[in-house]
Design a protein around this motif. Structure first.
Motif, PDB file in Angstrom:
ATOM      1  N   MET A  85       0.840  -1.187   0.000  1.00  0.00           N
ATOM      2  CA  MET A  85       0.000   0.000   0.000  1.00  0.00           C
ATOM      3  C   MET A  85       0.882   1.245   0.000  1.00  0.00           C
ATOM      4  N   ASP A  86       0.555   2.215  -0.876  1.00  0.00           N
ATOM      5  CA  ASP A  86       1.326   3.450  -0.941  1.00  0.00           C
ATOM      6  C   ASP A  86       1.132   4.250   0.341  1.00  0.00           C
ATOM      7  N   LEU A  87       2.190   4.943   0.746  1.00  0.00           N
ATOM      8  CA  LEU A  87       2.114   5.767   1.934  1.00  0.00           C
ATOM      9  C   LEU A  87       1.400   7.077   1.622  1.00  0.00           C
ATOM     10  N   PHE A  88       0.664   7.578   2.610  1.00  0.00           N
ATOM     11  CA  PHE A  88       0.073   8.895   2.484  1.00  0.00           C
ATOM     12  C   PHE A  88       1.179   9.949   2.537  1.00  0.00           C
ATOM     13  N   GLU A  89       0.876  11.134   1.985  1.00  0.00           N
ATOM     14  CA  GLU A  89       1.831  12.233   2.052  1.00  0.00           C
ATOM     15  C   GLU A  89       2.173  12.564   3.491  1.00  0.00           C
ATOM     16  N   SER A  90       1.189  12.491   4.389  1.00  0.00           N
ATOM     17  CA  SER A  90       1.440  12.779   5.802  1.00  0.00           C
ATOM     18  C   SER A  90       2.380  11.748   6.423  1.00  0.00           C
ATOM     19  N   ASP A  91       2.282  10.488   5.996  1.00  0.00           N
ATOM     20  CA  ASP A  91       3.203   9.460   6.487  1.00  0.00           C
ATOM     21  C   ASP A  91       4.637   9.772   6.057  1.00  0.00           C
ATOM     22  N   LEU A  92       4.784  10.158   4.808  1.00  0.00           N
ATOM     23  CA  LEU A  92       6.120  10.482   4.289  1.00  0.00           C
ATOM     24  C   LEU A  92       6.727  11.653   5.037  1.00  0.00           C
ATOM     25  N   VAL A 118       7.710   1.201   9.675  1.00  0.00           N
ATOM     26  CA  VAL A 118       8.697   0.131   9.806  1.00  0.00           C
ATOM     27  C   VAL A 118       9.363  -0.091   8.451  1.00  0.00           C
ATOM     28  N   PRO A 119      10.640  -0.487   8.451  1.00  0.00           N
ATOM     29  CA  PRO A 119      11.307  -0.799   7.187  1.00  0.00           C
ATOM     30  C   PRO A 119      10.927  -2.197   6.712  1.00  0.00           C
ATOM     31  N   THR A 120      10.741  -2.363   5.412  1.00  0.00           N
ATOM     32  CA  THR A 120      10.473  -3.673   4.830  1.00  0.00           C
ATOM     33  C   THR A 120      11.300  -3.816   3.560  1.00  0.00           C
ATOM     34  N   ASP A 121      11.282  -5.014   2.986  1.00  0.00           N
ATOM     35  CA  ASP A 121      12.010  -5.235   1.740  1.00  0.00           C
ATOM     36  C   ASP A 121      11.452  -4.383   0.602  1.00  0.00           C
ATOM     37  N   ASN A 122      10.207  -3.945   0.748  1.00  0.00           N
ATOM     38  CA  ASN A 122       9.563  -3.123  -0.274  1.00  0.00           C
ATOM     39  C   ASN A 122       9.520  -1.644   0.111  1.00  0.00           C
TER      40      ASN A 122
END
Length: 235
Positions: free
Chosen positions: A1-8, A106-110
């Motif tokens: 799932m793409d991150l929201f702008e606020s998440d970024l 969290v970091p993931t392979d993707n």
């Protein structure tokens, strides 16, 4: 799932602060957290052999000092180019108790992903006296319908909503609008046995299309799974 702008924005705030660290071994991790007003709070850890607080703990305290608004998202990053870091077990427990609906990077392979904190700490102990403020998330497209009272139900999967007071948060809303509401009732139904009446569909709406929209929102949802029909009102 793409991150929201606020998440970024939260992730970038943590990584930018972490990039300034390195000269002092007592401060090696940065954290950033966004509250329901859209304010991003930033802080660093205090490393000490007695168990100095993690950056996530410090930023929770800082946010509480600067604002009474609950936190909706959190990210932490390490110095020396270590990048995004998942929270330790103690931080996960504290976030779950104090901000039970927070999303954590969290970091993931993707690449970076946002996870509900409860997914990072399954089958956990709950601290019943935390007196946490609950959040109920909606797509920002539903703000007007919720605000004017034409939308009074929502269907959720794998989301432990219970009756009680909530702050309604509209995801990725540039205005960071919120509403105060009350969840009045939650009923659970197996998806393939659910009726249009139980789903609170408007006349003429099709159950097959409704199920399809739910599966699009929750790709892991199967016909045998239960979904919750949440009834709410503004207060």
């Amino acid at each position: 799932m793409d991150l929201f702008e606020s998440d970024l924005r939260v992730i970038e705030a943590a990584e930018e602060l972490a990039a300034t660290l390195g000269a002092d071994k007592n401060h090696t991790v940065a954290a950033a957290a966004m509250d329901t007003n859209g304010v991003i709070h930033r802080a660093v850890n205090v490393y000490h052999f007695t168990g100095g607080p993690c950056a996530e703990f410090v930023v929770m305290g800082l946010a509480a000092t600067e604002s009474s608004a609950p936190l909706v998202s959190m990210a932490a990053a390490g110095d020396g180019g270590r990048g995004l870091m998942p929270p330790c077990g103690r931080c996960r427990q504290a976030m779950l108790d104090i901000h039970p609906d927070i999303m954590v990077a969290v970091p993931t392979d993707n690449g970076p992903q946002m996870r509900p904190v409860r997914k990072l700490l399954p089958d956990t102990y709950f601290f019943p006296d935390a007196d946490s403020r609950r959040l109920l998330r909606f797509s920002k497209k539903y703000y007007d319908a919720v605000a004017n009272g034409t939308k009074v139900t929502t269907v959720r999967f794998d989301d432990p909503v219970v009756p009680g007071p909530y702050i309604f948060v509209f995801e990725n809303d540039a205005a960071h609008r919120t509403l105060n509401g009350m969840v009045t009732n939650v009923q659970h139904y197996r998806l393939d046995q659910m009726t249009a009446e139980q789903a609170c569909l408007a006349p003429g709406e099709c159950m097959d299309e409704f199920r399809g929209s739910l599966r699009a929102r929750y790709p892991e949802l199967s016909d045998e799974d239960e979904v919750g029909v949440v009834e709410f009102e503004l207060i």
